[in-house]
Design a protein around this motif. Structure first.
Motif, PDB file in Angstrom:
ATOM      1  N   VAL A  22      -1.596 -14.291  -1.790  1.00 41.58           N
ATOM      2  CA  VAL A  22      -2.758 -13.468  -1.954  1.00 41.58           C
ATOM      3  C   VAL A  22      -3.521 -13.804  -3.248  1.00 41.58           C
ATOM      4  CG1 VAL A  22      -3.536 -11.151  -1.734  1.00 41.58           C
ATOM      5  CG2 VAL A  22      -1.421 -11.876  -0.818  1.00 41.58           C
ATOM      6  N   ASP A  23      -4.939 -13.746  -3.046  1.00 46.11           N
ATOM      7  CA  ASP A  23      -5.763 -13.838  -4.175  1.00 46.11           C
ATOM      8  C   ASP A  23      -6.038 -12.379  -4.499  1.00 46.11           C
ATOM      9  OD1 ASP A  23      -8.079 -13.883  -5.780  1.00 46.11           O
ATOM     10  OD2 ASP A  23      -8.721 -16.058  -4.956  1.00 46.11           O
ATOM     11  N   TYR A  24      -5.893 -12.141  -5.859  1.00 42.84           N
ATOM     12  CA  TYR A  24      -6.144 -10.710  -6.106  1.00 42.84           C
ATOM     13  C   TYR A  24      -7.493 -10.532  -6.685  1.00 42.84           C
ATOM     14  CZ  TYR A  24      -5.100 -11.576 -11.062  1.00 42.84           C
ATOM     15  OH  TYR A  24      -5.133 -12.021 -12.470  1.00 42.84           O
ATOM     16  N   GLU A  25      -8.109 -11.660  -6.916  1.00 45.85           N
ATOM     17  CA  GLU A  25      -9.595 -11.462  -7.050  1.00 45.85           C
ATOM     18  C   GLU A  25     -10.617 -10.893  -5.748  1.00 45.85           C
ATOM     19  OE1 GLU A  25     -11.183 -14.708  -9.210  1.00 45.85           O
ATOM     20  OE2 GLU A  25     -10.073 -13.773 -11.175  1.00 45.85           O
ATOM     21  N   SER A  26     -10.066 -11.677  -4.825  1.00 44.99           N
ATOM     22  CA  SER A  26     -10.780 -11.090  -3.460  1.00 44.99           C
ATOM     23  C   SER A  26     -10.079 -10.318  -2.713  1.00 44.99           C
ATOM     24  CB  SER A  26     -10.990 -12.588  -2.824  1.00 44.99           C
ATOM     25  OG  SER A  26      -9.707 -13.432  -2.345  1.00 44.99           O
ATOM     26  N   GLY A  27      -8.736 -10.294  -2.766  1.00 51.03           N
ATOM     27  CA  GLY A  27      -7.929  -9.481  -1.907  1.00 51.03           C
ATOM     28  C   GLY A  27      -7.722 -10.115  -0.677  1.00 51.03           C
ATOM     29  N   LEU A  28      -7.905 -11.413  -0.438  1.00 51.01           N
ATOM     30  CA  LEU A  28      -7.791 -12.140   0.736  1.00 51.01           C
ATOM     31  C   LEU A  28      -6.197 -12.697   0.588  1.00 51.01           C
ATOM     32  CD1 LEU A  28     -11.139 -13.732   1.277  1.00 51.01           C
ATOM     33  CD2 LEU A  28     -10.235 -11.615   2.574  1.00 51.01           C
ATOM     34  N   ASP A  38       4.908  -2.505  12.031  1.00 48.53           N
ATOM     35  CA  ASP A  38       5.442  -1.494  11.076  1.00 48.53           C
ATOM     36  C   ASP A  38       5.004  -2.051   9.799  1.00 48.53           C
ATOM     37  OD1 ASP A  38       6.467   0.255  12.911  1.00 48.53           O
ATOM     38  OD2 ASP A  38       8.482  -0.701  12.713  1.00 48.53           O
ATOM     39  N   LEU A  39       4.524  -3.323   9.642  1.00 48.14           N
ATOM     40  CA  LEU A  39       4.067  -4.033   8.433  1.00 48.14           C
ATOM     41  C   LEU A  39       2.997  -4.729   8.663  1.00 48.14           C
ATOM     42  CD1 LEU A  39       4.676  -4.461   5.522  1.00 48.14           C
ATOM     43  CD2 LEU A  39       6.150  -6.307   5.995  1.00 48.14           C
ATOM     44  N   ASP A  40       1.688  -4.256   8.459  1.00 45.93           N
ATOM     45  CA  ASP A  40       0.402  -5.227   8.514  1.00 45.93           C
ATOM     46  C   ASP A  40       0.268  -5.736   7.343  1.00 45.93           C
ATOM     47  OD1 ASP A  40      -2.103  -5.961   8.419  1.00 45.93           O
ATOM     48  OD2 ASP A  40      -2.425  -4.645  10.224  1.00 45.93           O
ATOM     49  N   LEU A  41       0.600  -7.138   7.246  1.00 42.98           N
ATOM     50  CA  LEU A  41       0.555  -7.923   5.790  1.00 42.98           C
ATOM     51  C   LEU A  41      -0.799  -7.868   5.221  1.00 42.98           C
ATOM     52  CD1 LEU A  41       2.992 -10.823   6.658  1.00 42.98           C
ATOM     53  CD2 LEU A  41       3.401  -8.904   4.919  1.00 42.98           C
ATOM     54  N   ASP A  42      -1.743  -7.871   6.176  1.00 38.11           N
ATOM     55  CA  ASP A  42      -3.247  -8.057   5.670  1.00 38.11           C
ATOM     56  C   ASP A  42      -3.507  -6.721   5.038  1.00 38.11           C
ATOM     57  OD1 ASP A  42      -3.695 -10.613   6.531  1.00 38.11           O
ATOM     58  OD2 ASP A  42      -4.150 -10.096   8.399  1.00 38.11           O
ATOM     59  N   ILE A  43      -3.259  -5.685   5.440  1.00 40.30           N
ATOM     60  CA  ILE A  43      -3.420  -4.365   4.960  1.00 40.30           C
ATOM     61  C   ILE A  43      -2.531  -4.301   3.513  1.00 40.30           C
ATOM     62  CG2 ILE A  43      -3.095  -1.724   4.906  1.00 40.30           C
ATOM     63  CD1 ILE A  43      -3.883  -2.188   8.034  1.00 40.30           C
ATOM     64  N   ALA A  44      -1.354  -4.750   3.744  1.00 37.14           N
ATOM     65  CA  ALA A  44      -0.446  -4.654   2.482  1.00 37.14           C
ATOM     66  C   ALA A  44      -0.898  -5.647   1.498  1.00 37.14           C
ATOM     67  CB  ALA A  44       0.980  -5.080   2.814  1.00 37.14           C
ATOM     68  N   ALA A  45      -1.263  -6.877   1.717  1.00 36.55           N
ATOM     69  CA  ALA A  45      -1.820  -7.757   0.695  1.00 36.55           C
ATOM     70  C   ALA A  45      -2.991  -7.093   0.053  1.00 36.55           C
ATOM     71  CB  ALA A  45      -2.512  -8.727   1.307  1.00 36.55           C
ATOM     72  N   ALA A  46      -3.940  -6.577   0.911  1.00 36.10           N
ATOM     73  CA  ALA A  46      -5.108  -6.005   0.146  1.00 36.10           C
ATOM     74  C   ALA A  46      -4.696  -4.676  -0.806  1.00 36.10           C
ATOM     75  CB  ALA A  46      -6.120  -5.491   1.156  1.00 36.10           C
ATOM     76  N   ASN A  48      -1.838  -4.386  -2.376  1.00 32.29           N
ATOM     77  CA  ASN A  48      -1.044  -4.955  -3.513  1.00 32.29           C
ATOM     78  C   ASN A  48      -2.163  -5.542  -4.373  1.00 32.29           C
ATOM     79  OD1 ASN A  48       1.415  -3.774  -3.227  1.00 32.29           O
ATOM     80  ND2 ASN A  48       1.760  -5.163  -1.141  1.00 32.29           N
ATOM     81  N   THR A  49      -3.163  -5.981  -3.998  1.00 28.41           N
ATOM     82  CA  THR A  49      -4.133  -6.600  -4.872  1.00 28.41           C
ATOM     83  C   THR A  49      -4.551  -5.561  -5.779  1.00 28.41           C
ATOM     84  OG1 THR A  49      -5.106  -8.086  -3.113  1.00 28.41           O
ATOM     85  CG2 THR A  49      -6.610  -7.464  -4.660  1.00 28.41           C
ATOM     86  N   ASP A  50      -4.935  -3.906  -5.363  1.00 29.70           N
ATOM     87  CA  ASP A  50      -5.285  -2.927  -6.279  1.00 29.70           C
ATOM     88  C   ASP A  50      -4.110  -2.899  -7.400  1.00 29.70           C
ATOM     89  OD1 ASP A  50      -7.730  -2.729  -5.004  1.00 29.70           O
ATOM     90  OD2 ASP A  50      -6.873  -1.338  -3.578  1.00 29.70           O
ATOM     91  N   VAL A  51      -2.848  -2.862  -6.871  1.00 26.83           N
ATOM     92  CA  VAL A  51      -1.900  -2.618  -7.657  1.00 26.83           C
ATOM     93  C   VAL A  51      -1.792  -3.907  -8.916  1.00 26.83           C
ATOM     94  CG1 VAL A  51       0.971  -2.780  -8.091  1.00 26.83           C
ATOM     95  CG2 VAL A  51      -0.365  -1.616  -6.057  1.00 26.83           C
ATOM     96  N   VAL A  52      -1.953  -5.128  -8.574  1.00 28.88           N
ATOM     97  CA  VAL A  52      -1.920  -6.039  -9.522  1.00 28.88           C
ATOM     98  C   VAL A  52      -3.261  -6.058 -10.491  1.00 28.88           C
ATOM     99  CG1 VAL A  52      -2.099  -8.711  -9.840  1.00 28.88           C
ATOM    100  CG2 VAL A  52      -0.621  -7.781  -8.015  1.00 28.88           C
ATOM    101  N   ARG A  53      -4.273  -5.748  -9.754  1.00 28.03           N
ATOM    102  CA  ARG A  53      -5.424  -5.372 -10.731  1.00 28.03           C
ATOM    103  C   ARG A  53      -5.397  -4.463 -11.556  1.00 28.03           C
ATOM    104  NH1 ARG A  53      -9.952  -5.185  -5.879  1.00 28.03           N
ATOM    105  NH2 ARG A  53     -10.275  -7.640  -5.377  1.00 28.03           N
ATOM    106  N   ALA A  54      -4.920  -3.219 -11.261  1.00 29.48           N
ATOM    107  CA  ALA A  54      -4.629  -2.169 -12.043  1.00 29.48           C
ATOM    108  C   ALA A  54      -3.577  -2.648 -13.443  1.00 29.48           C
ATOM    109  CB  ALA A  54      -4.005  -0.861 -11.571  1.00 29.48           C
ATOM    110  N   LYS A  55      -2.420  -3.202 -13.221  1.00 29.09           N
ATOM    111  CA  LYS A  55      -1.732  -3.735 -13.950  1.00 29.09           C
ATOM    112  C   LYS A  55      -2.382  -4.751 -15.020  1.00 29.09           C
ATOM    113  CE  LYS A  55       1.870  -3.066 -16.258  1.00 29.09           C
ATOM    114  NZ  LYS A  55       1.967  -1.499 -16.868  1.00 29.09           N
ATOM    115  N   LEU A  92      -3.608 -15.708  -8.108  1.00 33.15           N
ATOM    116  CA  LEU A  92      -2.648 -15.698  -6.743  1.00 33.15           C
ATOM    117  C   LEU A  92      -1.389 -14.951  -6.962  1.00 33.15           C
ATOM    118  CD1 LEU A  92      -3.123 -19.474  -5.391  1.00 33.15           C
ATOM    119  CD2 LEU A  92      -4.492 -17.158  -5.116  1.00 33.15           C
ATOM    120  N   PHE A  93      -0.884 -14.249  -5.979  1.00 30.93           N
ATOM    121  CA  PHE A  93       0.417 -14.040  -6.272  1.00 30.93           C
ATOM    122  C   PHE A  93       1.164 -13.690  -4.952  1.00 30.93           C
ATOM    123  CE2 PHE A  93      -2.216  -9.996  -5.008  1.00 30.93           C
ATOM    124  CZ  PHE A  93      -1.314  -9.279  -3.979  1.00 30.93           C
TER     125      PHE A  93
END
Length: 121
Positions: A22-28, A38-46, A48-55, A92-93
């Motif tokens: 994932v690119d944490y600047e764009s969330g894509l 039970d695990l939508d990776l696109d939603i999870a990626a977006a 987790n982008t907020d988590v990385v940005r916050a840290k 990226l992460f």
């Protein structure tokens, strides 16, 4: 190692449910594998982008001259492991969700580090 190979290798880890780069600047997501109803990776990626940005923002605010190695989120039935890429990959992460009952967290962290270091984008 290319992106497709890295995703496939990550999914061989015990308990792997889904993986994304994932690119944490764009969330894509640049690529995903696994997941499901039970695990939508696109939603999870977006999310987790907020988590990385916050840290990253918190480290900057605290003027801590260091980098995030990985972030672990422990749920009742799952581990969610986030590993920012270090070798000239910018913002990226790698994100992987693991079934807690089947995963070996130490081994997963070790292997994800190796996969991340060999990944060429």
């Amino acid at each position: 190692m290319n992106l497709e190979s890295a995703l496939k290798e990550a999914m061989t880890l015990d308990g792997a449910l889904g993986v994304a780069v994932v690119d944490y600047e764009s969330g894509l997501s640049l690529g995903t594998l696994g997941g499901g109803p039970d695990l939508d990776l696109d939603i999870a990626a977006a999310g987790n982008t907020d988590v990385v940005r916050a840290k990253v923002r918190t480290l900057a605010t605290l003027d801590i001259d260091d980098a995030v190695v990985d972030i672990l989120i422990t749920l009742g039935k799952q581990y969610h492991l986030i590993r920012p890429m270090t070798s000239n990959h910018g913002s990226l992460f790698v994100y992987i969700a693991l079934d807690r009952a089947r995963a070996n967290l130490a081994l997963a962290r070790h292997n994800l580090k190796r996969i991340e270091s060999e990944l060429e984008i």
